[in-house]
Design an enzyme around this catalytic site. Sequence first.
Site, short mmCIF file in Angstrom:
data_model
loop_
_atom_site.label_atom_id
_atom_site.label_comp_id
_atom_site.label_asym_id
_atom_site.label_seq_id
_atom_site.Cartn_x
_atom_site.Cartn_y
_atom_site.Cartn_z
N THR A 192 0.86 -1.19 0.00
CA THR A 192 0.00 0.00 0.00
C THR A 192 0.90 1.24 0.00
OG1 THR A 192 -0.25 -0.23 2.40
CG2 THR A 192 -2.03 -1.07 1.02
N LYS A 218 4.22 -6.78 4.25
CA LYS A 218 3.94 -5.41 3.84
C LYS A 218 3.57 -4.60 5.07
CE LYS A 218 0.59 -3.43 3.18
NZ LYS A 218 -0.17 -2.41 3.97
N THR A 229 2.51 -6.15 12.09
CA THR A 229 2.66 -5.90 10.66
C THR A 229 1.28 -5.89 10.03
OG1 THR A 229 3.60 -6.67 8.59
CG2 THR A 229 2.92 -8.34 10.13
N GLU A 315 7.15 4.82 7.03
CA GLU A 315 6.78 6.00 6.26
C GLU A 315 7.65 7.20 6.64
OE1 GLU A 315 2.75 5.86 7.37
OE2 GLU A 315 2.12 4.73 5.61
N ASN A 438 1.03 10.34 5.42
CA ASN A 438 -0.23 9.97 6.03
C ASN A 438 -1.31 11.01 5.79
OD1 ASN A 438 -0.10 7.36 7.76
ND2 ASN A 438 1.89 8.35 8.02
N SER A 443 -5.47 10.47 -1.09
CA SER A 443 -5.52 11.25 -2.33
C SER A 443 -4.77 10.54 -3.45
CB SER A 443 -4.94 12.64 -2.10
OG SER A 443 -3.58 12.54 -1.69
#
Length: 443
Positions: A192, A218, A229, A315, A438, A443
């Site tokens: 993702t 992932k 996870t 991230e 985040n 979007s």
Amino acid sequence: MLGLPHPHAGMNSAARAEALQYWLFYLPENPNMAVNSPIPVAAELKPVNGIEIGYAEAGIKKPNRKDVLVMKLAEGATVAGVFTLNRFCAAPVQISKDNLAAVKAGGKPIRALLVNTGNANAGTGEAGLANARATLDALAPQLGIDAQQILPFSTGVILEPLPVEKIKAGLPAAVANLKADNWFNAAEGIMTTDTQPKAGSRTVTIAGHTVTLTGISKGAGMIKPNMATMLGYLAFDAKVAQPVLEVLVKEAADQSFNCITIDGDTSTNDSFILVATGAGTLEVDSVDSAEYRELAAAVTELSVFLAQAIVRDGEGATKFITITVEEGESVEECRKIAYSIGHSPLVKTAFFASDPNLGRILAAIGYAGVELDVAKINMWLDDVWVAKDGGRNPDYREEDGQRIMKQSEITVRVKLARGAAAATVYTCDLSHDYVSINADYRS
């Protein structure tokens, strides 16, 4: 485990996504071999006899992206899993747990896994359960099995209806390209916000039997223990009795995926699944056997690698941080302190800035909720002794702390002087990009 440098350092989020989209973290045959960079090839991933993988581009969230995955298991395979403890656990998690419980109650064995990305099917109530079951009903006849023999998994945006028709439309293509060597495509297909696929393989010899293990994972945000996870799948070709596999999956998860944190949030969809395909020559029917111990070591080693790869891909992360708490009265209190450090935004932002504002770590130890004699606490950054007997080490120099903080990999070690227990947690720093990624997620 491996000392992979973080591949994101010095790159903004757009550059990372473009440069690393097809790069692969992998575990080489020699676990002691140094790895200086990710390897942009899929050749290192080994097929596992007894499992075939197919994928499709169903356009669930974006076009031209792998987002439906089917894993078909051979007859005789056993499957076990651990799942999120979030009370808002997603519809597919609920169904997977029910279908695994049915196997334990004497039902037909699990023969397939179905994964979709782009939609979590979480916070969707009874309609979400019906939608997940509809996808299983559509896949089952294409594989010649019952719907209850399939475990569903979803990941993506929460609180949105599952696009059932898109998934159903993608299933024939996924079934048509079922192949044993599709592991790299599988790793891509479950991404993702990940910037690269995460996968690894090992081959080990146990009691004269060769065992091949391959796994994918992932996750890049909403990572916290229990589970830790978003999704993880690990398969090997040994034959393992169902009760033994259930012990093994909990043991492996507890030493790997339950030892990582990125932001302290626990997802609604977290799942870790072990598949013993039974297509090899090794048979393990007791947790007390030497064969089990060797197999468990191999499974755990690969699980740790896959879990660490998630942290390395946090991230906006630029640094990989190991936090070890030693000399505690219990593993539980050591983990509590380690997570208090790893979850602290002040600690994580200091690491991002390479700022040796190390009092933040002591503060996090102090509010962890463990009764401590702080006058006995010692702390190190790598080989630099920072805090001695509860205060600043007289020999500590800030330039030494600065040198360590600038590294892409850092170890924090804390000694409590309370006992013999220890625990290790893996985390990352917190950067500007974390907020941007985040904030822009939908979007």
